[in-house]
Design a protein around this motif. Structure first.
Motif, short mmCIF file in Angstrom:
data_model
loop_
_atom_site.label_atom_id
_atom_site.label_comp_id
_atom_site.label_asym_id
_atom_site.label_seq_id
_atom_site.Cartn_x
_atom_site.Cartn_y
_atom_site.Cartn_z
N PHE A 116 0.89 -1.21 -0.02
CA PHE A 116 0.04 -0.05 -0.08
C PHE A 116 0.89 1.15 -0.01
O PHE A 116 1.71 1.50 1.18
CB PHE A 116 -0.94 -0.08 1.17
N ILE A 117 0.71 1.92 -1.15
CA ILE A 117 1.81 3.10 -1.15
C ILE A 117 0.76 4.31 -1.12
O ILE A 117 -0.32 4.66 -1.55
CB ILE A 117 2.21 3.26 -2.58
N TRP A 118 0.99 5.45 -0.15
CA TRP A 118 0.37 6.59 0.28
C TRP A 118 1.37 7.73 0.57
O TRP A 118 2.29 7.35 0.89
CB TRP A 118 -0.72 6.06 1.31
N SER A 157 1.93 -4.14 3.55
CA SER A 157 2.88 -3.49 4.13
C SER A 157 2.71 -2.08 3.44
O SER A 157 2.05 -1.93 2.40
CB SER A 157 4.47 -3.91 3.63
N VAL A 158 3.16 -0.98 4.21
CA VAL A 158 3.02 0.47 3.98
C VAL A 158 4.30 1.08 3.44
O VAL A 158 5.28 1.04 3.79
CB VAL A 158 2.13 1.06 5.14
N ARG A 159 4.12 2.18 2.42
CA ARG A 159 5.31 2.82 2.11
C ARG A 159 4.68 4.32 1.77
O ARG A 159 3.71 4.54 1.28
CB ARG A 159 5.56 2.28 0.72
N ASP A 160 5.20 5.22 2.45
CA ASP A 160 5.09 6.69 2.15
C ASP A 160 5.76 7.06 0.85
O ASP A 160 6.93 6.90 0.46
CB ASP A 160 5.94 7.40 3.40
N ILE A 161 4.89 7.50 0.00
CA ILE A 161 5.40 7.83 -1.44
C ILE A 161 6.26 9.02 -1.36
O ILE A 161 7.15 9.14 -2.42
CB ILE A 161 4.11 8.41 -2.19
#
Length: 116
Positions: free
Chosen positions: A3-5, A27-31
């Motif tokens: 999940f890219i946000w 998993s999370v990723r800060d764009i």
């Protein structure tokens, strides 16, 4: 699933809450902190089946200040992907990357279909 946000984006916050209600397996990723690379963007573009224009954050200040509405039609896909890989704020978000699909932007009906 990735999940890219952008955590300050209200649509991204809404999408994350929706995603949390469907699964914990992502998993999370800060764009802004970890800008997608050219290779990642190219892979996601091909997997998504979308026109490359759907990857641009057309409502963003950077898009507007760079006058991209006029410039993009004359650029190649390669040039567009290179440009997107320079700044996460140019990229439409949120993005979900899964083994079988890529979703760009938050449209609940699309997400409902893919996240059954």
């Amino acid at each position: 699933m990735l999940f890219i946000w952008y955590p300050k984006c209200s649509t991204c916050i809404k999408a994350k809450k929706y995603l949390d209600s469907k699964t914990e397996n992502y998993s999370v990723r800060d764009i802004k902190l970890e800008i997608p690379t050219f290779d990642e963007l190219n892979e996601w573009y091909e997997k998504s089946g979308l026109d490359i224009k759907h990857f641009f954050n057309t409502s963003g200040n950077l898009y507007k200040s760079m006058n991209l509405k006029e410039k993009l039609p004359t650029m190649s896909t390669y040039e567009k992907l290179k440009l997107l890989s320079t700044d996460g704020m140019l990229i439409k978000r949120p993005i979900i990357v899964d083994d079988n699909f890529v979703l760009v932007g938050f449209k609940q009906s699309e997400w409902d279909e893919k996240l059954k």
